[in-house]
Enzyme design. Structure first.
Site, PDB file in Angstrom:
ATOM      1  N   LYS A 172       0.862  -1.188   0.000  1.00 28.35           N
ATOM      2  CA  LYS A 172       0.000   0.000   0.000  1.00 28.35           C
ATOM      3  C   LYS A 172       0.894   1.231   0.000  1.00 28.35           C
ATOM      4  O   LYS A 172       1.629   1.483   0.957  1.00 28.35           O
ATOM      5  CB  LYS A 172      -0.914   0.008   1.218  1.00 28.35           C
ATOM      6  CG  LYS A 172      -1.902   1.171   1.265  1.00 28.35           C
ATOM      7  CD  LYS A 172      -2.957   0.928   2.342  1.00 28.35           C
ATOM      8  CE  LYS A 172      -3.920   2.111   2.466  1.00 28.35           C
ATOM      9  NZ  LYS A 172      -3.460   3.079   3.483  1.00 28.35           N
ATOM     10  N   ASP A 205      -2.570  -2.793  13.105  1.00 30.21           N
ATOM     11  CA  ASP A 205      -2.662  -3.505  11.832  1.00 30.21           C
ATOM     12  C   ASP A 205      -3.150  -4.929  12.065  1.00 30.21           C
ATOM     13  O   ASP A 205      -2.678  -5.608  12.986  1.00 30.21           O
ATOM     14  CB  ASP A 205      -1.306  -3.545  11.138  1.00 30.21           C
ATOM     15  CG  ASP A 205      -0.870  -2.173  10.641  1.00 30.21           C
ATOM     16  OD1 ASP A 205      -1.738  -1.281  10.505  1.00 30.21           O
ATOM     17  OD2 ASP A 205       0.337  -1.990  10.395  1.00 30.21           O
ATOM     18  N   HIS A 247      -0.942   2.968  16.236  1.00 30.83           N
ATOM     19  CA  HIS A 247      -0.217   4.039  15.563  1.00 30.83           C
ATOM     20  C   HIS A 247      -1.165   4.885  14.718  1.00 30.83           C
ATOM     21  O   HIS A 247      -2.296   4.495  14.444  1.00 30.83           O
ATOM     22  CB  HIS A 247       0.917   3.476  14.698  1.00 30.83           C
ATOM     23  CG  HIS A 247       0.464   2.492  13.654  1.00 30.83           C
ATOM     24  ND1 HIS A 247       0.085   1.205  13.962  1.00 30.83           N
ATOM     25  CD2 HIS A 247       0.333   2.615  12.311  1.00 30.83           C
ATOM     26  CE1 HIS A 247      -0.266   0.563  12.850  1.00 30.83           C
ATOM     27  NE2 HIS A 247      -0.131   1.401  11.842  1.00 30.83           N
TER      28      HIS A 247
END
Length: 331
Positions: free
Chosen positions: A198, A219, A273
């Site tokens: 990505k 994630d 994050h």
């Protein structure tokens, strides 16, 4: 149509942030400023003796869920080429980029996109992106890979080889750090990891103190390997505060993902994050997500579960985990 793209909005001469990009008060960088320079995430050299690398990576995965690596063997020239072809794609005329547009509403996730909201109350992120699968070969759709710039496929395939080498190395160190055989984590993640690229593009933002490039999240991958450009913006959550991650030339950033946290029964932490944006410069990053096949059953490793350390996570297929996370359902 083009005005849905953040980059196109900027090219139109935007001077004030549209309301759909203004984050709630508690999420705005202005109101949740990160610590800079006082706390630094681990930077680990892979050229050290193996036992030292295992020790440092294991400690970082437990304490931070995040670390940077240097001396990783990826040629600096290849890193530069990867960044060049990504920048060249986003510099194409808008109508050329739109030829690769994805359509998540129809299950078409690969291609050029902008994150859309699920309902009118959701806030948009200040980002355009290009997403596609790099491995295994049986899942690659080269039709969606950019044909312009001409070197995109050659450079990306070479980078994929390096990423798979590094992934195997990191998973081996993480396994040994748990007192397990080197191949344990890779084996438990399924027959063949899926590798997804990505490319994130964060154009200059007129009011960066009110926006986010990517909102706070962990994630769902096993590992994420991130290559940023020179413009800082990554922030990680540590000890109840945001920590700004410095740019380190030629370093790669490793995020522990949800699947490793589950397999390790929480010994390794999936890092929370976010990305902030810049008023004057374009930030870009190349994120590679290493995820198990959809039908792989993921749960705490039996070797790490006993009467004193019960399982802290349920066992389910990666497909079910992904569905629950996307739809914000209990895991």
């Amino acid at each position: 149509m083009y005005l849905e793209r953040v980059q196109a909005l900027v090219h139109e001469g935007l001077h004030e942030l549209p309301p759909q990009f203004i984050r709630p008060l508690n999420e705005r960088p202005l109101n949740s400023q990160a610590v800079k320079g006082l706390i630094n995430p681990p930077l680990i050299s892979l050229s050290q003796p193996r036992d030292m690398v295992v020790k440092e990576i294991s400690a970082a995965a437990k304490e931070w869920g995040f670390f940077a690596i240097k001396d990783h063997g990826v040629p600096a020239s290849l890193i530069q080429q990867l960044q060049n072809v990504g920048q060249e794609f986003f510099a194409l005329p808008q109508n050329e980029k739109e030829k690769y547009a994805n359509d998540p509403s129809k299950g078409k996730f690969e291609g050029y996109g902008t994150k859309l909201t699920r309902n009118p109350d959701d806030k948009l992120e200040w980002i355009d992106y290009f997403f596609h699968i790099m491995a295994p070969s049986s899942k690659i759709d080269y039709e969606i890979w950019p044909r312009d710039p001409p070197l995109y496929r050659e450079v990306t395939e070479e980078y994929n080889k390096e990423i798979q080498r590094i992934t195997d190395e990191i998973l081996g160190h993480l396994s040994e750090g748990l007192g397990l055989e080197e191949k344990t984590l890779k084996t438990k993640l399924g027959d063949e990891l899926e590798v997804e690229m990505k490319i994130n593009m964060y154009p200059p933002c007129p009011q960066p103190e009110l926006a986010l490039g990517v909102e706070a999240h962990t994630d769902m991958s096993a590992l994420t390997i991130l290559l940023p450009n020179h413009v800082p913006g990554l922030q990680i959550w540590k000890d109840d505060t945001w920590v700004a991650v410095d740019y380190l030339q030629d370093a790669l950033y490793i995020h522990i993902g949800d699947q490793i946290e589950v397999l390790s029964n929480g010994k390794y932490k999936s890092i929370l994050h976010r990305s902030v944006v810049n008023k004057d410069e374009t930030r870009m990053s190349w994120a590679v997500f290493c995820v198990p096949p959809s039908d792989t059953v993921i749960g705490p490793l039996p070797e790490l579960v006993n009467d004193h350390n019960p399982a802290n996570y349920s066992t389910k297929t990666y497909a079910q985990f992904r569905y629950n996370k996307i739809n914000k359902l209990p895991q």
